[in-house]
Design a protein around this motif. Sequence first.
Motif, PDB file in Angstrom:
ATOM      1  N   HIS A 142       0.863  -1.185   0.000  1.00  0.00           N
ATOM      2  CA  HIS A 142       0.000   0.000   0.000  1.00  0.00           C
ATOM      3  C   HIS A 142       0.897   1.232   0.000  1.00  0.00           C
ATOM      4  CE1 HIS A 142      -2.922   2.988   1.399  1.00  0.00           C
ATOM      5  NE2 HIS A 142      -3.867   2.134   1.061  1.00  0.00           N
ATOM      6  N   PRO A 143       0.553   2.263  -0.783  1.00  0.00           N
ATOM      7  CA  PRO A 143       1.457   3.414  -0.910  1.00  0.00           C
ATOM      8  C   PRO A 143       1.690   4.194   0.371  1.00  0.00           C
ATOM      9  CG  PRO A 143      -0.655   3.842  -2.010  1.00  0.00           C
ATOM     10  CD  PRO A 143      -0.626   2.376  -1.663  1.00  0.00           C
ATOM     11  N   VAL A 144       0.753   4.152   1.334  1.00  0.00           N
ATOM     12  CA  VAL A 144       0.920   4.992   2.530  1.00  0.00           C
ATOM     13  C   VAL A 144       0.835   4.211   3.837  1.00  0.00           C
ATOM     14  CG1 VAL A 144       0.050   7.050   1.353  1.00  0.00           C
ATOM     15  CG2 VAL A 144      -1.547   5.571   2.579  1.00  0.00           C
ATOM     16  N   MET A 145       0.687   2.882   3.782  1.00  0.00           N
ATOM     17  CA  MET A 145       0.576   2.094   5.011  1.00  0.00           C
ATOM     18  C   MET A 145       1.689   1.053   5.090  1.00  0.00           C
ATOM     19  SD  MET A 145      -3.546   1.371   5.205  1.00  0.00           S
ATOM     20  CE  MET A 145      -3.466   0.598   6.826  1.00  0.00           C
ATOM     21  N   SER A 146       2.222   0.876   6.287  1.00  0.00           N
ATOM     22  CA  SER A 146       3.224  -0.160   6.490  1.00  0.00           C
ATOM     23  C   SER A 146       2.552  -1.527   6.456  1.00  0.00           C
ATOM     24  CB  SER A 146       3.911   0.030   7.845  1.00  0.00           C
ATOM     25  OG  SER A 146       3.005  -0.271   8.903  1.00  0.00           O
ATOM     26  N   SER A 147       3.359  -2.565   6.358  1.00  0.00           N
ATOM     27  CA  SER A 147       2.813  -3.921   6.302  1.00  0.00           C
ATOM     28  C   SER A 147       2.021  -4.247   7.570  1.00  0.00           C
ATOM     29  CB  SER A 147       3.949  -4.936   6.128  1.00  0.00           C
ATOM     30  OG  SER A 147       3.454  -6.249   6.137  1.00  0.00           O
ATOM     31  N   ASP A 148       2.586  -3.917   8.743  1.00  0.00           N
ATOM     32  CA  ASP A 148       1.886  -4.208   9.999  1.00  0.00           C
ATOM     33  C   ASP A 148       0.568  -3.450  10.092  1.00  0.00           C
ATOM     34  OD1 ASP A 148       3.809  -5.969  10.832  1.00  0.00           O
ATOM     35  OD2 ASP A 148       4.849  -4.543  12.132  1.00  0.00           O
ATOM     36  N   ASP A 149       0.591  -2.167   9.731  1.00  0.00           N
ATOM     37  CA  ASP A 149      -0.632  -1.368   9.787  1.00  0.00           C
ATOM     38  C   ASP A 149      -1.676  -1.915   8.823  1.00  0.00           C
ATOM     39  OD1 ASP A 149       0.471   0.273  11.685  1.00  0.00           O
ATOM     40  OD2 ASP A 149       0.987   1.887  10.292  1.00  0.00           O
ATOM     41  N   ARG A 150      -1.212  -2.355   7.668  1.00  0.00           N
ATOM     42  CA  ARG A 150      -2.127  -2.869   6.652  1.00  0.00           C
ATOM     43  C   ARG A 150      -2.826  -4.131   7.132  1.00  0.00           C
ATOM     44  NH1 ARG A 150       1.456  -2.995   3.118  1.00  0.00           N
ATOM     45  NH2 ARG A 150       1.762  -5.227   2.783  1.00  0.00           N
ATOM     46  N   TRP A 151      -2.067  -5.046   7.732  1.00  0.00           N
ATOM     47  CA  TRP A 151      -2.674  -6.280   8.244  1.00  0.00           C
ATOM     48  C   TRP A 151      -3.636  -5.991   9.394  1.00  0.00           C
ATOM     49  CZ3 TRP A 151      -3.035 -10.154   5.315  1.00  0.00           C
ATOM     50  CH2 TRP A 151      -1.991 -10.572   4.475  1.00  0.00           C
ATOM     51  N   GLN A 152      -3.231  -5.116  10.302  1.00  0.00           N
ATOM     52  CA  GLN A 152      -4.100  -4.789  11.438  1.00  0.00           C
ATOM     53  C   GLN A 152      -5.406  -4.156  10.970  1.00  0.00           C
ATOM     54  OE1 GLN A 152      -1.882  -2.475  14.289  1.00  0.00           O
ATOM     55  NE2 GLN A 152      -0.256  -4.000  14.465  1.00  0.00           N
ATOM     56  N   ALA A 153      -5.318  -3.269   9.983  1.00  0.00           N
ATOM     57  CA  ALA A 153      -6.522  -2.619   9.471  1.00  0.00           C
ATOM     58  C   ALA A 153      -7.446  -3.633   8.805  1.00  0.00           C
ATOM     59  CB  ALA A 153      -6.140  -1.519   8.477  1.00  0.00           C
ATOM     60  N   LEU A 154      -6.874  -4.537   8.020  1.00  0.00           N
ATOM     61  CA  LEU A 154      -7.690  -5.534   7.324  1.00  0.00           C
ATOM     62  C   LEU A 154      -8.376  -6.470   8.320  1.00  0.00           C
ATOM     63  CD1 LEU A 154      -8.626  -6.778   4.678  1.00  0.00           C
ATOM     64  CD2 LEU A 154      -6.511  -8.118   4.616  1.00  0.00           C
ATOM     65  N   GLU A 155      -7.623  -6.933   9.296  1.00  0.00           N
ATOM     66  CA  GLU A 155      -8.202  -7.824  10.309  1.00  0.00           C
ATOM     67  C   GLU A 155      -9.295  -7.106  11.107  1.00  0.00           C
ATOM     68  OE1 GLU A 155      -3.973 -10.226  10.892  1.00  0.00           O
ATOM     69  OE2 GLU A 155      -4.725  -8.933  12.491  1.00  0.00           O
ATOM     70  N   GLY A 156      -9.040  -5.842  11.456  1.00  0.00           N
ATOM     71  CA  GLY A 156     -10.023  -5.084  12.217  1.00  0.00           C
ATOM     72  C   GLY A 156     -11.310  -4.867  11.448  1.00  0.00           C
ATOM     73  N   LYS A 157     -11.197  -4.602  10.157  1.00  0.00           N
ATOM     74  CA  LYS A 157     -12.399  -4.403   9.344  1.00  0.00           C
ATOM     75  C   LYS A 157     -13.212  -5.692   9.229  1.00  0.00           C
ATOM     76  CE  LYS A 157      -9.930  -2.233   6.155  1.00  0.00           C
ATOM     77  NZ  LYS A 157      -9.516  -1.496   4.933  1.00  0.00           N
ATOM     78  N   CYS A 158     -12.531  -6.806   9.017  1.00  0.00           N
ATOM     79  CA  CYS A 158     -13.253  -8.079   8.915  1.00  0.00           C
ATOM     80  C   CYS A 158     -13.968  -8.409  10.223  1.00  0.00           C
ATOM     81  CB  CYS A 158     -12.283  -9.201   8.522  1.00  0.00           C
ATOM     82  SG  CYS A 158     -11.702  -9.120   6.811  1.00  0.00           S
ATOM     83  N   ARG A 159     -13.300  -8.180  11.361  1.00  0.00           N
ATOM     84  CA  ARG A 159     -13.938  -8.429  12.660  1.00  0.00           C
ATOM     85  C   ARG A 159     -15.147  -7.526  12.855  1.00  0.00           C
ATOM     86  NH1 ARG A 159      -8.589  -8.670  14.625  1.00  0.00           N
ATOM     87  NH2 ARG A 159      -8.779  -6.498  15.327  1.00  0.00           N
ATOM     88  N   ALA A 160     -15.000  -6.246  12.508  1.00  0.00           N
ATOM     89  CA  ALA A 160     -16.095  -5.288  12.710  1.00  0.00           C
ATOM     90  C   ALA A 160     -17.303  -5.655  11.857  1.00  0.00           C
ATOM     91  CB  ALA A 160     -15.619  -3.874  12.376  1.00  0.00           C
ATOM     92  N   ILE A 161     -17.065  -6.110  10.637  1.00  0.00           N
ATOM     93  CA  ILE A 161     -18.164  -6.504   9.751  1.00  0.00           C
ATOM     94  C   ILE A 161     -18.900  -7.703  10.337  1.00  0.00           C
ATOM     95  CG2 ILE A 161     -18.704  -7.482   7.478  1.00  0.00           C
ATOM     96  CD1 ILE A 161     -16.257  -5.809   6.444  1.00  0.00           C
TER      97      ILE A 161
END
Length: 289
Positions: A142-161
């Motif tokens: 992702h152009p503006v997110m680190s790998s760790d931030d990207r994984w955390q964001a993806l996991e958080g969105k899936c959990r929230a859904i």
Amino acid sequence: MPAPGSLRTEAFINTFSLEVSAKAMPALRAEADRIPRGTTISIPYLASEDDDARLAAARTVRALGFEPMPHLSARRIGSRVALERFLERAASEAGVEQCLVIAGDLATPAGPFADSISIIEAGLLERSGIKVVGVGGHPEGHPVMSSDDRWQALEGKCRAIETRGMAPVIITQFAFDADIVLTWLAVLRARGVNVPVLVGVPGPASITRLMRYAAMCGVGASASMLARYGVSIGRLLGTAGPEIFVDRLVQGLTDAHGLVSPHLFPFGGIAPSLDWMEQYRRRASGAGR
């Protein structure tokens, strides 16, 4: 009897979704008989198109017997009321039960939604009858997110859904290197995210067009990566299809990768993309005999 590899190829290629903009609805209508009923048609959020155009596209998709999945671009939505009104109309006019939420490309949000999670947590999706929520996946980074931030964001969105009683699905950006996608899928599953994944596949198009879309979308397109896709930088006037990419992807997929299907970006047009799908399907069927 078909070989196991050909069975996997046929299963993969026969279950696909398609990305079609509002302005391309006439082309979708012209080719509708070639697309299985119930296919998900993803409708991108383009700055050049307004909500009326997106809703008209969703109505067309539904009338043709497909499942509309409009995109919601968080930073371009001016207010909570605007989002609520769009979702209400999408449900009542087109029976929309799926959407894809993305952050969008504005540096400063036009309204209260700074990112896709803020839309998910607003409570409006489930209230409007949305059952499936797509979120973006970025195998090539992702152009503006680190790998760790990207994984955390993806996991958080899936959990929230899931917490809100809806089903998450991940739709990846299109890619040129199948090995990168396979590695990303392996990490995704190792982190315990087992939701369906629609892998972005570029439809056949001119090489210059593919590279232009890659630059627009922040997709890696180095000479070595394009070579793995089957493109030579020395012949930019030619065209390229995704058969090498899809071959390598299907060959590398195992049960451990979970539910994976292609999401086709018809950069060269809907008809050529469907032509390619039919040719690839015939080749896969013939290889198994």
